[in-house]
Design a protein around this motif. Structure first.
Motif, PDB file in Angstrom:
ATOM      1  N   LEU A  27     164.660  13.358  57.876  1.00 10.19           N
ATOM      2  CA  LEU A  27     165.524  14.000  58.865  1.00 10.19           C
ATOM      3  C   LEU A  27     164.868  15.231  59.482  1.00 10.19           C
ATOM      4  N   VAL A  28     164.359  16.126  58.650  1.00 11.35           N
ATOM      5  CA  VAL A  28     163.774  17.357  59.188  1.00 11.35           C
ATOM      6  C   VAL A  28     162.443  17.087  59.878  1.00 11.35           C
ATOM      7  N   GLY A  29     161.770  16.009  59.453  1.00 16.84           N
ATOM      8  CA  GLY A  29     160.497  15.668  60.079  1.00 16.84           C
ATOM      9  C   GLY A  29     160.646  15.306  61.540  1.00 16.84           C
ATOM     10  N   LYS A  30     161.827  14.816  61.919  1.00 11.83           N
ATOM     11  CA  LYS A  30     162.068  14.447  63.313  1.00 11.83           C
ATOM     12  C   LYS A  30     162.017  15.658  64.235  1.00 11.83           C
ATOM     13  N   SER A  31     162.285  16.833  63.680  1.00 10.34           N
ATOM     14  CA  SER A  31     162.231  18.058  64.486  1.00 10.34           C
ATOM     15  C   SER A  31     160.957  18.853  64.197  1.00 10.34           C
ATOM     16  N   GLY A  32     160.010  18.206  63.509  1.00 11.72           N
ATOM     17  CA  GLY A  32     158.729  18.847  63.248  1.00 11.72           C
ATOM     18  C   GLY A  32     158.746  19.867  62.135  1.00 11.72           C
ATOM     19  N   ARG A  33     159.821  19.865  61.320  1.00 13.76           N
ATOM     20  CA  ARG A  33     159.915  20.833  60.237  1.00 13.76           C
ATOM     21  C   ARG A  33     159.578  20.170  58.905  1.00 13.76           C
ATOM     22  N   MET A  34     159.482  20.980  57.861  1.00 11.02           N
ATOM     23  CA  MET A  34     159.174  20.457  56.545  1.00 11.02           C
ATOM     24  C   MET A  34     159.957  21.234  55.493  1.00 11.02           C
ATOM     25  N   ILE A  35     160.204  20.597  54.367  1.00 13.06           N
ATOM     26  CA  ILE A  35     160.947  21.233  53.277  1.00 13.06           C
ATOM     27  C   ILE A  35     160.012  22.164  52.515  1.00 13.06           C
ATOM     28  N   VAL A  36     160.451  23.410  52.319  1.00 13.59           N
ATOM     29  CA  VAL A  36     159.598  24.388  51.641  1.00 13.59           C
ATOM     30  C   VAL A  36     160.217  24.928  50.355  1.00 13.59           C
ATOM     31  N   GLU A  37     161.531  24.775  50.206  1.00 13.27           N
ATOM     32  CA  GLU A  37     162.191  25.229  48.983  1.00 13.27           C
ATOM     33  C   GLU A  37     163.245  24.213  48.569  1.00 13.27           C
ATOM     34  N   ILE A  38     163.326  23.975  47.261  1.00 17.11           N
ATOM     35  CA  ILE A  38     164.270  22.989  46.725  1.00 17.11           C
ATOM     36  C   ILE A  38     165.062  23.619  45.588  1.00 17.11           C
ATOM     37  N   GLU A  39     166.363  23.479  45.656  1.00 23.27           N
ATOM     38  CA  GLU A  39     167.238  23.993  44.603  1.00 23.27           C
ATOM     39  C   GLU A  39     168.205  22.883  44.205  1.00 23.27           C
TER      40      GLU A  39
END
Length: 206
Positions: A27-39
């Protein structure tokens, strides 16, 4: 399972953490972003958690994820690298003063600490360009002489290591106190310029 991205609840559905992360990354990859923190259920996850099949295949009540655009990560990396370089310079000055005071053992320990910082910074810079947010060619086109700064640093480090290998403590302290500072300032200014250039890219991506 609640899945939140940057504190916003999503409509994603998943039975395991592994699936949730995969769906969120898509999902976030579609806007060119990436996951940086996971809780997961209020506990921050690191690389070991992600690498554990047992953890990845478990369920959870809530997963909170923070995202960033690669340009934001790159900008922060260059900002932190600039600060690290200036810190290395302070450590090198301390090392030189200790050597000049005939406290060579302590001075060498300080120097090794500074060299470790330089090594970390150089590795970080090399990895930064793997994100392809900005290329070395674009850096050159912006009038930023990164190649020249790296070449000057490499030459200074070679001079320093030659003096260390020959156990020329006077040469080492003179290099740290009188020759290295100019190279450090140039390198720090170069990194700060790249951080500024990448910062403009990051701002445009928000």
């Amino acid at each position: 399972m609640r899945i939140l991205l940057d504190d916003h609840e999503t409509t994603l559905h998943a039975e395991t953490v592994e699936i949730a992360l995969r769906e969120a990354a898509t999902l976030v990859g579609k806007s060119g972003r990436m996951i940086v923190e996971i809780e997961v259920d209020g506990i921050a996850w690191g690389e070991e958690d992600l690498a554990s099949p047992e953890h990845a295949k478990r369920g959870a009540r809530e997963i909170r994820l923070a995202t960033a655009h690669p340009a934001e990560l790159l900008r922060d990396t260059f900002v932190n690298a600039t600060e690290a370089v200036l810190n290395a310079e302070e450590i090198q000055r301390s090392a030189a003063k200790l050597m000049q005071a005939n406290r060579e053992g302590e001075g060498m320990q300080k120097l090794l600490e500074a060299l470790a910082i330089w090594n970390t910074v150089q590795l970080a810079i090399a990895r930064c360009f793997e994100l392809t947010v900005i290329t070395r060619e674009e850096v050159r086109a912006a009038g930023i002489d990164l190649d020249g700064a790296i070449a000057a640093l490499d030459a200074q480090l070679r001079t320093l290591r030659d003096a260390m290998q020959s156990k020329d403590m006077t040469g080492v302290s003179d290099c740290l106190m009188y020759e290295f500072p100019e190279t450090t300032r140039r390198f720090a200014q170069t990194l700060a310029s790249i951080a500024s250039a990448v910062g403009k890219i990051a701002a445009a991506k928000k």
